[in-house]
Enzyme design. Structure first.
Site, PDB file in Angstrom:
ATOM      1  N   ASP A 138      -3.341 -61.168   7.678  1.00  0.00           N
ATOM      2  CA  ASP A 138      -3.681 -62.124   6.621  1.00  0.00           C
ATOM      3  C   ASP A 138      -4.023 -63.476   7.236  1.00  0.00           C
ATOM      4  OD1 ASP A 138      -3.839 -63.250   3.985  1.00  0.00           O
ATOM      5  OD2 ASP A 138      -1.869 -64.141   4.345  1.00  0.00           O
TER       6      ASP A 138
ATOM      7  N   TYR B 126       5.144 -57.911   3.122  1.00  0.00           N
ATOM      8  CA  TYR B 126       4.662 -57.911   1.745  1.00  0.00           C
ATOM      9  C   TYR B 126       5.433 -56.925   0.870  1.00  0.00           C
ATOM     10  CZ  TYR B 126       0.557 -60.790   2.716  1.00  0.00           C
ATOM     11  OH  TYR B 126      -0.282 -61.816   3.026  1.00  0.00           O
TER      12      TYR B 126
END
Ligand code: IPM
Ligand code: MG
Length: 341
Positions: free
Chosen positions: A236, A137
């Site tokens: 995630d 990310y």
């Protein structure tokens, strides 16, 4: 007076935020709110996913409550475009929220709402501890001349702090999830986890699991897991998968902790553009996020527990939003919870 930064965001975000604020006000009369648009709403109003004013108010608050960001209106394939999700990444990074807690505990009343058989999910009670400010990310990325890249970077201190948080949250077992048969970051992750375990938490069992095998075991033997600790992207993906043990993604709250300042609380679900504006979103994930805010953000354990048991009782009495196969609206579910409170 505790000050809450309210960031409703996009899609069903504002609808479930209204529900959570009603519930918060029912158990705490002294809360003050400062509200800002974030995500697509902020892009429309200000051209950025989160304004400097919103960041300043979030940093100065006692806790941040966020609805959801994103939607088809702002979806673009263009590299480097202003996307609603940037608001999340900025808040997570600037508030230093490296530990994302995703508790997964199917409610007895909802055992039959899960696509999995009841005997598999009975007594499941796990915590996914997702690293939130590193990895893919936040790595360097780019697109040029028909070639695109993303990079995954982890440092020893980044791994140490999330792994410590996981051991502290565990009573008996931590499952560390990686892809050490392929990735260098995973091999470092495994090495650091093994050392922290031996040096600081020898009384807790540590097991290493490859992420693909873990994905399988979450479905075949979910009761096996107590605390799962893993890097950002794996966390995630695994947490959306694990949410189905509870019957619906709409049920799950999360707390993002670890900074020196305020923590952030939000449901795991997204902005759900398909049902936006219809008043049918399940507010439970957001209401339970408000409960986590009371517990971890304001240190109000009794109020947090009261909200959680009110949700349990309302569901036990049969209230079901559409995602759980029922017909109750957002307002009706909220009212049922308020009545139990
Ligand atoms: C989540 C969400 C976000 C993430 C998206 C909206 C960028 O899926 O919080 O799980 O991937 O972190
Ligand atoms: Mg997600």
């Amino acid at each position: 007076m505790p000050n809450i930064a309210l960031l409703p965001g996009d899609g069903i975000g504002p609808e479930v935020t209204v529900a959570a604020v009603e519930v918060l006000n029912a158990v705490a009369t002294d809360l003050e709110y400062v509200e800002h648009p974030v995500g697509g709403a902020a892009i429309d109003a200000h051209g950025v996913a989160v304004t400097e004013e919103a960041m300043a108010d979030a940093k100065a608050s006692d806790a941040v409550l966020l609805g959801a960001v994103g939607g088809p209106k702002w979806d673009t394939n263009e590299s480097g475009a202003v996307r609603p999700e940037l608001a999340l990444f900025r808040l997570r990074a600037d508030l230093g929220l490296f530990a994302n807690l995703r508790p997964i505990k199917p409610l007895r009343a909802l055992y039959d709402a899960s696509p999995l058989r009841r005997e598999l999910i009975e007594d499941v009670d796990m915590l996914i501890m997702r690293e939130l400010t590193g990895g893919l990310y936040y790595g360097e990325r780019g697109t040029k001349d028909g070639r695109a890249f993303d990079t995954m970077v982890y440092t020893v201190p980044e791994i140490e702090r999330i792994v410590r948080a996981a051991f502290k949250a565990a009573k008996s077992r931590v499952t560390s999830v990686d892809k050490a048969n392929v990735l260098d970051t995973s091999r470092l992750w495994r090495e650091v986890t093994t050392r922290i375990h031996a040096e600081e938490f020898p009384n807790i069992e540590l097991e290493h699991e490859l992420v693909d095998a873990c994905a399988m075991k979450l479905i075949s033997a979910p009761r096996h897991f107590e605390v799962i600790v893993t890097e950002n992207m794996f966390g995630d993906i695994l947490s959306d998968e694990a949410s189905m043990l509870t019957g619906s993604l709409g049920m799950l709250p999360t707390a993002s902790l670890g900074g020196d300042g305020p923590s952030m609380f939000e449901p795991v679900h997204g902005s759900a553009p398909d049902i936006t504006g219809q008043g049918v979103a399940n507010p439970v994930g957001m209401i339970l996020s408000a409960a986590l805010l009371l517990r971890h953000g304001l240190g109000r354990e009794a109020e947090a527990t009261a909200v959680e048991s009110a949700v349990d009782k309302a569901l036990e009495k049969g209230i079901r939003s559409r995602d759980l196969g029922g017909t109750a609206t957002t307002a009706e579910v909220t009212k049922a919870v308020l009545e139990e409170l």
